[in-house]
Design an enzyme around this catalytic site. Sequence first.
Site, PDB file in Angstrom:
ATOM      1  N   LYS A 128      15.799   5.978  10.504  1.00  0.00           N
ATOM      2  CA  LYS A 128      15.848   6.694   9.224  1.00  0.00           C
ATOM      3  C   LYS A 128      17.167   7.446   9.049  1.00  0.00           C
ATOM      4  CE  LYS A 128      11.821   5.438   7.630  1.00  0.00           C
ATOM      5  NZ  LYS A 128      11.747   4.573   6.430  1.00  0.00           N
ATOM      6  N   TYR A 138      12.142   5.740  15.378  1.00  0.00           N
ATOM      7  CA  TYR A 138      11.934   5.957  13.940  1.00  0.00           C
ATOM      8  C   TYR A 138      13.031   6.884  13.372  1.00  0.00           C
ATOM      9  CZ  TYR A 138       9.294   7.135   9.656  1.00  0.00           C
ATOM     10  OH  TYR A 138       8.898   7.319   8.350  1.00  0.00           O
ATOM     11  N   SER A 192      13.425   9.456   5.654  1.00  0.00           N
ATOM     12  CA  SER A 192      12.366  10.373   6.093  1.00  0.00           C
ATOM     13  C   SER A 192      13.002  11.684   6.542  1.00  0.00           C
ATOM     14  CB  SER A 192      11.603   9.764   7.274  1.00  0.00           C
ATOM     15  OG  SER A 192      10.791  10.738   7.897  1.00  0.00           O
ATOM     16  N   ASN A 208      11.706   0.295   0.760  1.00  0.00           N
ATOM     17  CA  ASN A 208      10.672   1.234   1.212  1.00  0.00           C
ATOM     18  C   ASN A 208       9.925   0.761   2.455  1.00  0.00           C
ATOM     19  OD1 ASN A 208       8.362   3.335   0.670  1.00  0.00           O
ATOM     20  ND2 ASN A 208       7.341   1.330   0.630  1.00  0.00           N
ATOM     21  N   ASP A 219       8.784 -11.031   5.569  1.00  0.00           N
ATOM     22  CA  ASP A 219       9.110 -10.052   6.608  1.00  0.00           C
ATOM     23  C   ASP A 219      10.558  -9.625   6.360  1.00  0.00           C
ATOM     24  OD1 ASP A 219       9.778  -8.646   8.852  1.00  0.00           O
ATOM     25  OD2 ASP A 219       9.147 -10.194  10.286  1.00  0.00           O
ATOM     26  N   VAL A 220      10.749  -8.353   5.978  1.00  0.00           N
ATOM     27  CA  VAL A 220      12.116  -7.909   5.642  1.00  0.00           C
ATOM     28  C   VAL A 220      13.046  -7.951   6.854  1.00  0.00           C
ATOM     29  CG1 VAL A 220      11.394  -6.441   3.701  1.00  0.00           C
ATOM     30  CG2 VAL A 220      11.639  -5.429   5.986  1.00  0.00           C
ATOM     31  N   ARG A 234       0.850  -1.204   0.000  1.00  0.00           N
ATOM     32  CA  ARG A 234       0.000   0.000   0.000  1.00  0.00           C
ATOM     33  C   ARG A 234       0.878   1.244   0.000  1.00  0.00           C
ATOM     34  NH1 ARG A 234      -0.335   0.218   5.793  1.00  0.00           N
ATOM     35  NH2 ARG A 234       0.476  -1.774   6.510  1.00  0.00           N
ATOM     36  N   ILE A 247       3.364  12.520   3.877  1.00  0.00           N
ATOM     37  CA  ILE A 247       2.725  12.042   2.645  1.00  0.00           C
ATOM     38  C   ILE A 247       1.436  11.334   3.046  1.00  0.00           C
ATOM     39  CG2 ILE A 247       3.082  10.582   0.588  1.00  0.00           C
ATOM     40  CD1 ILE A 247       5.190  12.892   0.941  1.00  0.00           C
ATOM     41  N   ALA A 294      16.020   7.401  14.580  1.00  0.00           N
ATOM     42  CA  ALA A 294      17.313   6.686  14.566  1.00  0.00           C
ATOM     43  C   ALA A 294      17.377   5.733  13.379  1.00  0.00           C
ATOM     44  CB  ALA A 294      17.500   5.930  15.879  1.00  0.00           C
TER      45      ALA A 294
HETATM   46  P1  NAP Z   1       2.298   2.307   4.966  1.00  0.00           P
HETATM   47  O1  NAP Z   1       1.162   2.846   4.182  1.00  0.00           O
HETATM   48  O2  NAP Z   1       2.150   2.058   6.414  1.00  0.00           O
HETATM   49  O3  NAP Z   1       2.814   0.953   4.229  1.00  0.00           O
HETATM   50  C1  NAP Z   1       3.934   0.282   4.712  1.00  0.00           C
HETATM   51  C2  NAP Z   1       4.240  -0.923   3.854  1.00  0.00           C
HETATM   52  O4  NAP Z   1       5.413  -1.545   4.416  1.00  0.00           O
HETATM   53  C3  NAP Z   1       3.139  -1.978   3.876  1.00  0.00           C
HETATM   54  O5  NAP Z   1       3.004  -2.539   2.575  1.00  0.00           O
HETATM   55  C4  NAP Z   1       3.670  -3.024   4.851  1.00  0.00           C
HETATM   56  O6  NAP Z   1       3.273  -4.346   4.580  1.00  0.00           O
HETATM   57  C5  NAP Z   1       5.158  -2.928   4.611  1.00  0.00           C
HETATM   58  N1  NAP Z   1       5.914  -3.456   5.733  1.00  0.00           N
HETATM   59  C6  NAP Z   1       5.934  -2.999   7.002  1.00  0.00           C
HETATM   60  N2  NAP Z   1       6.717  -3.777   7.757  1.00  0.00           N
HETATM   61  C7  NAP Z   1       7.209  -4.750   6.955  1.00  0.00           C
HETATM   62  C8  NAP Z   1       8.058  -5.860   7.147  1.00  0.00           C
HETATM   63  N3  NAP Z   1       8.594  -6.133   8.337  1.00  0.00           N
HETATM   64  N4  NAP Z   1       8.328  -6.660   6.089  1.00  0.00           N
HETATM   65  C9  NAP Z   1       7.806  -6.387   4.883  1.00  0.00           C
HETATM   66  N5  NAP Z   1       6.996  -5.354   4.621  1.00  0.00           N
HETATM   67  C10 NAP Z   1       6.695  -4.553   5.658  1.00  0.00           C
HETATM   68  O7  NAP Z   1       3.588   3.255   4.839  1.00  0.00           O
HETATM   69  P2  NAP Z   1       3.914   4.480   3.868  1.00  0.00           P
HETATM   70  O8  NAP Z   1       3.383   5.704   4.479  1.00  0.00           O
HETATM   71  O9  NAP Z   1       3.582   4.136   2.464  1.00  0.00           O
HETATM   72  O10 NAP Z   1       5.507   4.559   4.039  1.00  0.00           O
HETATM   73  C11 NAP Z   1       6.400   3.870   3.189  1.00  0.00           C
HETATM   74  C12 NAP Z   1       7.820   4.256   3.584  1.00  0.00           C
HETATM   75  O11 NAP Z   1       7.974   5.674   3.510  1.00  0.00           O
HETATM   76  C13 NAP Z   1       8.186   3.870   5.017  1.00  0.00           C
HETATM   77  O12 NAP Z   1       9.528   3.462   5.078  1.00  0.00           O
HETATM   78  C14 NAP Z   1       8.008   5.167   5.777  1.00  0.00           C
HETATM   79  O13 NAP Z   1       8.803   5.222   6.931  1.00  0.00           O
HETATM   80  C15 NAP Z   1       8.459   6.182   4.733  1.00  0.00           C
HETATM   81  N6  NAP Z   1       7.938   7.508   4.961  1.00  0.00           N
HETATM   82  C16 NAP Z   1       6.584   7.744   4.962  1.00  0.00           C
HETATM   83  C17 NAP Z   1       6.125   9.029   5.189  1.00  0.00           C
HETATM   84  C18 NAP Z   1       4.665   9.357   5.186  1.00  0.00           C
HETATM   85  O14 NAP Z   1       4.331  10.513   5.517  1.00  0.00           O
HETATM   86  N7  NAP Z   1       3.770   8.461   4.843  1.00  0.00           N
HETATM   87  C19 NAP Z   1       7.044  10.063   5.430  1.00  0.00           C
HETATM   88  C20 NAP Z   1       8.399   9.787   5.436  1.00  0.00           C
HETATM   89  C21 NAP Z   1       8.840   8.513   5.186  1.00  0.00           C
HETATM   90  P3  NAP Z   1       1.741  -4.855   4.787  1.00  0.00           P
HETATM   91  O15 NAP Z   1       0.972  -4.162   3.700  1.00  0.00           O
HETATM   92  O16 NAP Z   1       1.832  -6.306   4.578  1.00  0.00           O
HETATM   93  O17 NAP Z   1       1.362  -4.434   6.165  1.00  0.00           O
END
Ligand code: NAP
Length: 248
Positions: free
Chosen positions: A160, A156, A143, A91, A64-65, A16, A189, A158
């Site tokens: 990133k 988080y 991030s 990601n 699971d990564v 997602r 985002i 630490a």
């Molecule tokens: P999200 O909607 O919560 O989606 C996270 C995705 O990561 C999901 O598909 C989840 O899998 C997968 N995931 C989590 N833990 C995992 C694991 N142990 N093994 C394999 N897959 C795993 O997150 P997002 O907002 O799109 O964020 C994506 C990345 O961008 C993250 O690294 C986040 O820290 C970074 N980021 C996001 C934002 C923001 O504002 N959204 C800002 C800065 C950085 P499942 O679908 O199976 O649960």
Amino acid sequence: MDRFKDKTVVVTGAGRGIGHAVAESFAAEGAKVAVLSRNEQSCGQAAALINERFPGSAKPYAVDVADFGAMQECGKSIVGEFGSINILVNNAGITRDGLLLRMSDKDWDAVIDTNLKGAFNVLKAFQRSLMKAEDPRIINVSSVIGLIGNAGQANYAASKAGLIGFTKSVAREFAPRRVTCNAIAPGFIRTDMTDALGENIQEDIIKMIPLREMGSPEEIASLALYLASPEARYITGQVIAIDGGMTM
Ligand code: NAP
């Protein structure tokens, strides 16, 4: 456009949010994409949605990564099926927020294991394939919190910030093999991750963003595609913030 025809891409956390948008954008440009996420349902659904629009482009893998052994096994089957990997997008990420006074060691470990060690585990699974591929690229999703820190997100931040050090070291180590490695540092985002913050916190966040709105997953995907493109051949070891001006 078919900018990534004949390229193979691995995107973690692609069930997602940002990862899904990145995987779909590569598929839209002709790439074959391995769609990885933790649970079978989310990567299966994401791959099915991508295949509806771009038939035959996506394949789901549940892993699971944070689990080194499982990730190496998954890597072997992906390389076996795809032949080689040109582009890796690390990601997958989670949050377990809380002030330090209340943060448990479990919450610390879970975030470091997924966000930081996970990137190591995934790279280990594909390093040899990337080194042999044409125009190999690694893109790590960090991030802005890794750059500026945040109260309640020590784990988080630490993870990133660690990912940024990891990116620069990989960039230096792999440069002689022509593999570039860069980090994207998104601000806020719109995804499930930020939806979970609740409306009041989201309003406070928007006040801190000079452009006064959150970004979209598609905007992060556009930057990932640029970093993977021939035009970005000479960019490596960089951290590119895409944050509506938060960290200027
Ligand atoms: P999200 O909607 O919560 O989606 C996270 C995705 O990561 C999901 O598909 C989840 O899998 C997968 N995931 C989590 N833990 C995992 C694991 N142990 N093994 C394999 N897959 C795993 O997150 P997002 O907002 O799109 O964020 C994506 C990345 O961008 C993250 O690294 C986040 O820290 C970074 N980021 C996001 C934002 C923001 O504002 N959204 C800002 C800065 C950085 P499942 O679908 O199976 O649960």
